[in-house]
Design a protein around this motif. Structure first.
Motif, short mmCIF file in Angstrom:
data_model
loop_
_atom_site.label_atom_id
_atom_site.label_comp_id
_atom_site.label_asym_id
_atom_site.label_seq_id
_atom_site.Cartn_x
_atom_site.Cartn_y
_atom_site.Cartn_z
N UNK A 1 40.35 71.81 37.03
CA UNK A 1 41.27 72.42 36.07
C UNK A 1 40.54 73.31 35.08
N UNK A 2 39.33 72.89 34.67
CA UNK A 2 38.60 73.65 33.67
C UNK A 2 38.14 75.01 34.17
N UNK A 3 38.07 75.21 35.50
CA UNK A 3 37.70 76.53 36.01
C UNK A 3 38.74 77.57 35.58
N UNK A 4 40.01 77.18 35.66
CA UNK A 4 41.08 78.07 35.21
C UNK A 4 41.18 78.09 33.69
N UNK A 5 41.10 76.89 33.07
CA UNK A 5 41.27 76.79 31.62
C UNK A 5 40.15 77.51 30.87
N UNK A 6 38.93 77.50 31.42
CA UNK A 6 37.80 78.15 30.75
C UNK A 6 38.03 79.65 30.59
N UNK A 7 38.78 80.24 31.49
CA UNK A 7 39.12 81.67 31.38
C UNK A 7 40.29 81.86 30.41
N UNK A 8 41.31 81.01 30.57
CA UNK A 8 42.56 81.24 29.84
C UNK A 8 42.43 80.99 28.34
N UNK B 1 53.60 78.90 35.69
CA UNK B 1 52.22 78.76 36.14
C UNK B 1 51.92 77.35 36.62
N UNK B 2 52.66 76.36 36.10
CA UNK B 2 52.48 74.99 36.60
C UNK B 2 52.87 74.90 38.06
N UNK B 3 53.93 75.59 38.46
CA UNK B 3 54.33 75.60 39.87
C UNK B 3 53.30 76.33 40.71
N UNK C 1 51.74 79.86 27.08
CA UNK C 1 52.45 79.09 28.11
C UNK C 1 51.70 79.12 29.42
N UNK C 2 51.16 80.30 29.79
CA UNK C 2 50.35 80.40 31.00
C UNK C 2 49.14 79.47 30.94
N UNK C 3 48.47 79.44 29.78
CA UNK C 3 47.28 78.60 29.64
C UNK C 3 47.62 77.12 29.73
N UNK C 4 48.78 76.75 29.19
CA UNK C 4 49.18 75.35 29.22
C UNK C 4 49.53 74.89 30.63
N UNK C 5 50.03 75.80 31.47
CA UNK C 5 50.51 75.42 32.80
C UNK C 5 49.53 74.59 33.60
N UNK C 6 48.35 75.14 33.95
CA UNK C 6 47.39 74.37 34.74
C UNK C 6 46.88 73.14 34.02
N UNK C 7 46.63 73.24 32.71
CA UNK C 7 46.01 72.14 31.98
C UNK C 7 46.94 70.93 31.91
N UNK C 8 48.18 71.13 31.44
CA UNK C 8 49.07 69.99 31.25
C UNK C 8 49.59 69.44 32.56
N UNK C 9 49.90 70.31 33.51
CA UNK C 9 50.44 69.79 34.78
C UNK C 9 49.36 69.07 35.56
N UNK C 10 48.11 69.55 35.47
CA UNK C 10 47.01 68.84 36.12
C UNK C 10 46.75 67.51 35.44
#
Length: 539
Positions: free
Chosen positions: A54-61, A285-287, A409-418
């Motif tokens: 998850x942090x690979x995406x979050x580190x950018x966002x 982005x969660x989907x 909202x985009x940044x929250x998608x991967x982090x919270x859903x993961x």
């Protein structure tokens, strides 16, 4: 600073500036979207746990979101051309680190640097295009072209990553990004510089409290999914995040030139749109993220297939730009927004019915096409509704704030859903661990090693390991029995079924909020007559 062109008269640098701005946003979006198709590849390459992936995406966002407003102010104060080149340079540096990464930690570092580049490229490229336009019609055309290139970047990036991964060289995709960033740097030399320092000032206390607060909350959500939300460091991070964001609100309400004008939210219609923006873009982005994890990291399917699926998501956003533009002029944007969120909700709920044992990736085409259509309807309407709910003098701030909320909202998608899915999957694995090991007949010391992997790495780590039929010693140093692998596989499938469902319900909630909350509101009233919104006057 460049002088304002006469109405209808293009300056000599108009076309080079538009080209530079469009190529810059294409570059930023390609860099941002690249992990979309590569999550499964990264998981196998680096042997990551769920939160590490998850942090690979979050580190950018995260740096992209928290610094967008500040880089916009810096460009207004000191000029945008060199800042745009700095963004390209940061993208080169970050992508080079990612290209050479041998561990997931190095990958995070590269993503952070590239995210800093995107924090420059997104707002500055748009501001340069808007500043050079001779009139509103030319500005509208240039911005539509800019948005089109953003959609192109989002569509081709996962396909680019998937194509390279399919041929055994995902690092080549980052090499392409490096080449594109160098080209963007060179192209920008021909662009016209611009600035708008009047009434602008850096808000360092606001920026620091916002950045640290968001980082603390996102860190707690991501790490808590694996280490446990009751751990002292996670609780401390949550508390620090809340305190820092409260300090941010206090700072912004007292400063003369705020980073974010919080009084905008005193306008009921704008506040509703703001909430719907965060919730709806989180759902979108969660989907997308859940689909990439489902196919890539869980089922270990081809990254190219995932890249193709992203075309069905982003294709409508690109194709429907002129349609949505006309639609929101003829139909109340309230209906367009609600309809778009409804399509996204259907997509999420539909995906939640899939069976993880079914390896058919094409079943995602229909729901993801609905998701793309819903996104096309909402992303274009959000800014229009937000701007039309505030007085003309606040339109610029409303637009910038809406962009920040969308990206948040985009940044929250991967982090919270993961966090939701990983926590649920890990709980399922730990609850069934003893039975699975007992059924496999695995003996010490292998039973202890397998149990240690389950406790330390969770469901994702078990699912990524080679399967050893039966039990007992084998050629591999850590045999993973079929029973334990099946437990992890099914737990992850059930967890991401829940993730799809939650994302779909969030999209539905955003749709209901806009449909009910904006009922009877004259969206265009303030825009048309320039009068103050009663809510803002009261504020």
């Amino acid at each position: 600073m460049a002088q304002r062109p006469l109405p209808g008269a293009r300056t000599p640098g108009h076309i080079p500036t538009v080209v530079a701005g469009c190529f810059a946003v294409l570059l930023a979006q390609v860099a941002y979207s690249l992990p979309g198709a590569l999550n499964g590849t990264f998981q196998q390459e680096f042997g990551t746990t769920g939160s590490q992936l998850t942090w690979i995406t979050a580190a950018f966002a995260i740096p992209m979101v928290v610094l967008e407003l500040t880089t916009g102010v810096i460009g207004d104060l000191f000029g945008r051309k060199r800042l745009l080149q700095l963004g390209a340079g940061l993208t080169v540096a970050g992508s080079l680190v990612c290209c050479l990464a041998g561990t997931v930690q190095v990958m995070w570092a590269g993503q952070v640097v590239a995210g800093l580049g995107a924090a420059v490229l997104y707002p500055i490229s748009l501001a340069m295009i808007a500043a050079i336009a001779p009139d509103q019609e030319e500005r509208a055309k240039a911005i539509a072209l800019w948005a089109g290139f953003l959609s192109i970047g989002a569509a081709i990036s996962p396909l680019l990553g998937g194509a390279f991964a399919e041929n055994g060289g995902w690092r080549g995709a980052y090499a392409v990004v490096i080449g594109a960033a160098v080209l963007s740097f060179v192209i920008t030399f021909a662009a016209t510089d611009s600035a708008a320092p009047e009434g602008r000032r850096l808000d360092l206390p606001g920026q620091v409290t916002l950045a640290l607060g968001l980082v603390a909350l996102l860190f707690a959500a991501t790490q808590g999914s694996e280490s446990g939300f009751a751990r002292p460091e996670i609780l401390t991070a949550f508390a620090a995040g809340v305190v820092l964001l409260a300090a941010f609100v206090a700072v912004e309400l007292r400063t003369d030139v705020p980073l974010l004008n919080l009084r905008l939210f005193a306008n009921r219609a704008y506040a509703i749109v703001a909430i719907a923006t965060v919730v709806g873009m989180f759902a979108f982005l969660a989907i997308c993220y859940s689909m990439s994890i489902w196919l890539g990291a869980v089922q270990h399917q081809s990254a190219l297939k995932i890249g193709v699926l992203f075309l069905f998501i982003q294709g409508p956003a690109f194709l429907f730009v002129p349609v949505v533009s006309r639609l929101i002029r003829r139909v109340s944007p309230r209906w367009v927004l609600s309809g778009g969120f409804a399509l996204m909700a259907i997509a999420g709920v539909w995906c939640s019915t899939f069976d993880i044992a079914d390896m058919s990736w094409t079943r995602f085409i229909a729901p993801l096409t609905l998701l793309g259509c819903g996104f096309a309807l909402t992303v274009g309407s959000i800014t229009a509704v937000a701007i039309n709910t505030v007085p003309v003098r606040l339109a610029g701030m409303a637009s910038a704030t809406t962009n920040l909320l969308r990206d948040f909202g985009f940044a929250l998608g991967p982090v919270l859903i993961a966090a939701l899915a990983i926590n649920k999957a890990n709980d399922s694995v730990l609850s069934g661990l003893g039975r699975a090991i007992g059924a496999s007949g695995l003996q010490a010391p292998y039973s202890g090693v397998a149990g240690g992997i389950a406790h330390e790495g969770g469901a994702m780590a078990i699912n990524s390991m080679p399967v050893v039929p039966g039990a007992g010693p084998a050629a591999r140093p850590v045999p993973m029995p079929q029973q334990l692998h099946q437990l992890a596989f099914e737990s992850l499938g059930s967890a991401y079924n829940t993730a799809f469902l939650v994302a779909g319900l969030c999209a539905a909630a955003a749709g209901v909020l806009t449909l009910v909350g904006l009922f009877g509101h004259g969206e265009a009233a303030a825009q048309a007559d320039g009068t103050e919104s009663p809510d803002l006057v009261a504020a």
